[in-house]
Motif scaffolding. Structure first.
Motif, PDB file in Angstrom:
ATOM      1  N   UNK A  20       1.014  -1.031  -0.034  1.00 32.86           N
ATOM      2  CA  UNK A  20      -0.182   0.141  -0.383  1.00 32.86           C
ATOM      3  C   UNK A  20       0.955   1.251  -0.422  1.00 32.86           C
ATOM      4  N   UNK A  21      -0.052   2.640  -0.454  1.00 32.73           N
ATOM      5  CA  UNK A  21       1.118   4.091  -0.028  1.00 32.73           C
ATOM      6  C   UNK A  21       2.028   3.878   1.723  1.00 32.73           C
ATOM      7  N   UNK A  22       2.573   4.597   1.393  1.00 32.06           N
ATOM      8  CA  UNK A  22       3.148   3.805   3.232  1.00 32.06           C
ATOM      9  C   UNK A  22       3.070   4.919   3.353  1.00 32.06           C
ATOM     10  N   UNK A  23       2.451   6.479   3.651  1.00 30.69           N
ATOM     11  CA  UNK A  23       2.054   6.118   4.680  1.00 30.69           C
ATOM     12  C   UNK A  23       0.338   6.655   5.117  1.00 30.69           C
ATOM     13  N   UNK A  24       0.095   5.368   4.326  1.00 32.84           N
ATOM     14  CA  UNK A  24      -1.696   5.270   4.882  1.00 32.84           C
ATOM     15  C   UNK A  24      -1.146   3.759   5.688  1.00 32.84           C
ATOM     16  N   UNK A  58       6.654  -5.187   3.176  1.00 34.42           N
ATOM     17  CA  UNK A  58       6.285  -4.438   1.727  1.00 34.42           C
ATOM     18  C   UNK A  58       4.998  -3.025   2.238  1.00 34.42           C
ATOM     19  N   UNK A  59       6.133  -2.585   2.537  1.00 38.31           N
ATOM     20  CA  UNK A  59       5.189  -0.996   2.176  1.00 38.31           C
ATOM     21  C   UNK A  59       5.815  -0.198   1.121  1.00 38.31           C
ATOM     22  N   UNK A  60       5.362   0.870   1.076  1.00 35.64           N
ATOM     23  CA  UNK A  60       6.431   2.092   0.255  1.00 35.64           C
ATOM     24  C   UNK A  60       6.721   3.565   0.789  1.00 35.64           C
ATOM     25  N   UNK A  61       7.244   3.660  -0.028  1.00 32.99           N
ATOM     26  CA  UNK A  61       7.700   5.529   0.447  1.00 32.99           C
ATOM     27  C   UNK A  61       6.467   5.992   1.545  1.00 32.99           C
ATOM     28  N   UNK A  62       6.974   6.634   2.583  1.00 32.93           N
ATOM     29  CA  UNK A  62       6.327   6.999   3.097  1.00 32.93           C
ATOM     30  C   UNK A  62       6.506   8.219   3.992  1.00 32.93           C
ATOM     31  N   UNK A  63       6.666   9.034   3.083  1.00 32.47           N
ATOM     32  CA  UNK A  63       7.482  10.219   3.587  1.00 32.47           C
ATOM     33  C   UNK A  63       8.238  10.646   4.451  1.00 32.47           C
ATOM     34  N   UNK A  64       8.217  11.673   5.543  1.00 33.15           N
ATOM     35  CA  UNK A  64       8.877  12.652   6.653  1.00 33.15           C
ATOM     36  C   UNK A  64       9.390  11.702   7.508  1.00 33.15           C
ATOM     37  N   UNK A  80      11.654   4.667  12.101  1.00 31.56           N
ATOM     38  CA  UNK A  80      12.518   4.585  10.825  1.00 31.56           C
ATOM     39  C   UNK A  80      12.000   3.799   9.702  1.00 31.56           C
ATOM     40  N   UNK A  81      12.905   4.088   8.633  1.00 35.09           N
ATOM     41  CA  UNK A  81      12.233   3.845   6.785  1.00 35.09           C
ATOM     42  C   UNK A  81      13.723   3.083   6.641  1.00 35.09           C
ATOM     43  N   UNK A  82      13.289   2.100   5.492  1.00 36.60           N
ATOM     44  CA  UNK A  82      14.800   2.232   4.999  1.00 36.60           C
ATOM     45  C   UNK A  82      14.323   2.632   3.174  1.00 36.60           C
ATOM     46  N   UNK A  83      14.876   2.559   2.468  1.00 38.67           N
ATOM     47  CA  UNK A  83      14.365   3.560   1.077  1.00 38.67           C
ATOM     48  C   UNK A  83      15.454   3.158  -0.124  1.00 38.67           C
ATOM     49  N   UNK A  84      15.177   4.038  -1.255  1.00 41.12           N
ATOM     50  CA  UNK A  84      15.634   3.463  -1.758  1.00 41.12           C
ATOM     51  C   UNK A  84      17.078   2.954  -1.857  1.00 41.12           C
ATOM     52  N   UNK A  85      17.983   1.831  -2.737  1.00 36.95           N
ATOM     53  CA  UNK A  85      19.408   2.117  -2.311  1.00 36.95           C
ATOM     54  C   UNK A  85      20.348   3.244  -2.911  1.00 36.95           C
TER      55      UNK A  85
END
Lengths: 365, 365
Positions: free
Chosen positions: A90-94, A119-125, A143-148
């Motif tokens: 889903x949308x990371x924010x949601x 299994x989420x996505x980019x969640x913003x700040x 905390x979040x991981x993100x695009x290499x």
């Protein structure tokens, strides 16, 4: 008269347009509201790199199947004070907002709670979710991981994300203390700004195609786009002598908590397959202060800490010492009703809205 | 023949001498064992700055009343998954070891546990306590505040400690991943080494008496000793452009968790009164991995993560990518039975032992 580079728009108008864009892509209204709010909060706080300037990436994300509208994550494992969540692409924010709500609810009952989310996505700040804990007199962690985009110390290619760390503390007087920092020295967007200005970048920001520090932002960005090697440097720069292994170590452990502990993916595997969920993972937490100490004592002492450090003697030619989050809260207070956006961002949002047949436009003041 | 700078001593002999030194100062045998073990573990891991080279400071600490022998801390508040502990001004190693034991015990029953500890003293390497969680398939966390040696971004004088962060993760193959890092670019000891060698220091390490970056380690150390201003720089250096506010922010939040959340003291107030407990605080935590995910899956995936990043292409002229803790574990494997100490450290330990009438000496091999 020259075009103004920064345009002012009303926050309510901006939110309306952004929400409608998401709704037109089959995002339920409540989810559109959450996502718009997280994005706009970034702009208000002056973190343009994570604001509505990214709207196109979300629109494309939904269109290509990377981000799945309408889902909000499901709990796959639960104890009294832990959660493991599958974000369902889903949308990371949601996903993160809903997860943090549950974390806070469980911490309310059981003092502390932590959630590992896969299994989420980019969640913003990152800070948005940490700050959700503040009004409950809790410490919030996000905390979040993100695009290499970051090279490990002594590595040639990107392997880790800029994996941010946020932690928020409630306070008695003044702004809450909110650390919200990427573990790279700077975000990629900073290199784009320097390229536009024709300026060299400090050597602790990024590396060339051989993995050596490089002061030419265009060369770094072109190499990264073409995957020729090089990337952003961890906080501390390229070498152990300057502490680069520490920023790299922080990025690594953020990925272990977000990617490995959640049972998700990590490192170079994020965003591996086009048109599929990116596999971003998060780690969220909340701790009741009253489990440790009287919240009033905590908040009073934190206020004193902040006052004391701000009152300390300044470096030559400096007039002010800041505490984590202070600049962002001040900016947000200025931009409560109206927010400044780069003119290209306004153009892009209106183009997206028009393309999607959305019945709303941004009208700069 | 020239004096050898580094001498090898047997670990069991070293432990015997150090223990006896503590026992001669009215430290109970069990506490002496713990303290000696934490100190020697630092030397084994190659972290000389936190090893037996500090013995004199502990001896003086006990003699002057800063460190109170025989106490181990008392719980002042407790829930199912949190602890607030008053360290009673005891030896930091004893207080933190006993607290971490309780944290692990409570996490065993209730998945996660965190302890905020006030009124303790210097506890040695942060990683020791984080690593205690490993054999129980838990993630271990250890933070502490410390002597004010670091200047905040845009500040002129020291205000915060080098406040380290440690987190440890169990793994399937190879060494566990253990981040253990000060939030300053380097420890003060590194400036001493450069001064001895007559070398300039990088500008991201420390500042002069005006708060400006300075490459002369002698000037910085003399200023710090005389409290004329200047100090160690946070990870990221002096300016926001190089990310210095991030290292400063990390140090600040470590102090909030260790000093403020525990109901203790913080910032400039540590070590304020001579002959009184220093007021150091710690924050310790443990999380059961199986509360989130099958530990075997976690450990297998972490092994894969480590293998993948180590196999990634190297920067030009570099041959190896390390993961957090790897260098320290390798060094400790080399120094299982015998450990290398700087000759002055050996001399000092023997002088201390002799002065205290301790019936044991170090005999370098």
């Amino acid at each position: 008269m020259a075009q103004k580079e920064w345009l002012e728009v009303r926050v309510d108008e901006l939110k309306n347009v952004v929400k409608k864009v998401f709704i037109s892509l089959n995002v339920p209204e409540e989810h559109a509201e959450i996502t718009a709010d997280v994005l706009i909060e970034a702009d208000k706080r002056g973190i343009d790199s994570h604001g509505v300037g990214r709207l196109k990436r979300y629109v494309d994300g939904i269109k290509t199947g990377m981000m799945i509208p309408g889902v909000e994550g499901i709990i796959v494992k639960e104890t009294a004070n832990t959660l493991t969540i599958d974000g369902q692409g889903g949308l990371g924010q949601v996903v993160a907002y809903k997860a943090m709500k549950k974390v806070i609810e469980k911490a309310e009952k059981n003092n502390v709670c932590f959630a590992a989310i896969r299994n989420s996505n980019h969640y913003g700040i990152a800070g948005y979710y940490a700050m959700m804990a503040l009004e409950r007199d809790m410490i919030g962690i996000s905390l979040t991981n993100s695009t290499p985009l970051m090279v490990p110390t002594f590595g040639r290619n990107v392997f880790l994300g800029t994996n941010p760390i946020s932690i928020a503390f409630p306070i008695e007087k003044g702004w809450p203390v909110v650390l919200d920092m990427a573990t790279s020295t700077v975000p990629q967007g900073k290199l784009e700004v320097y390229r536009r200005m024709g300026k060299k970048i400090p050597l602790c920001w990024a590396t060339d195609e051989f993995g050596n520090p490089c002061d030419d932002p265009g060369r770094v960005l072109d190499n990264m786009a073409a995957r020729r090697g090089g990337g952003l440097l961890p906080l501390g720069g390229a070498d152990e002598e300057t502490g680069g292994h520490k920023g790299y170590g922080l990025s690594f452990v953020v990925d272990v908590l977000s990617g490995v502990l959640s049972g998700g993916i990590f490192g170079i595997h994020l965003y591996e397959e086009k048109g599929k969920p990116s596999g971003v993972g998060h780690f969220l937490g909340a701790m009741r202060i009253d489990a440790f100490i009287e919240p009033d004592v905590f908040k009073r002492n934190l206020s004193r800490f902040v006052e004391e450090i701000k009152a300390a003697e300044k470096r030559e030619n400096c007039t002010r010492i800041y505490v984590p989050g202070e600049k962002e809260y001040e900016k947000a207070a200025e931009q409560k009703e109206k927010v400044k956006l780069y003119y290209k961002v306004v153009e892009e949002i209106n183009a997206i809205a028009s393309e999607l047949g959305v019945d709303a436009t941004l009208n700069p003041l």
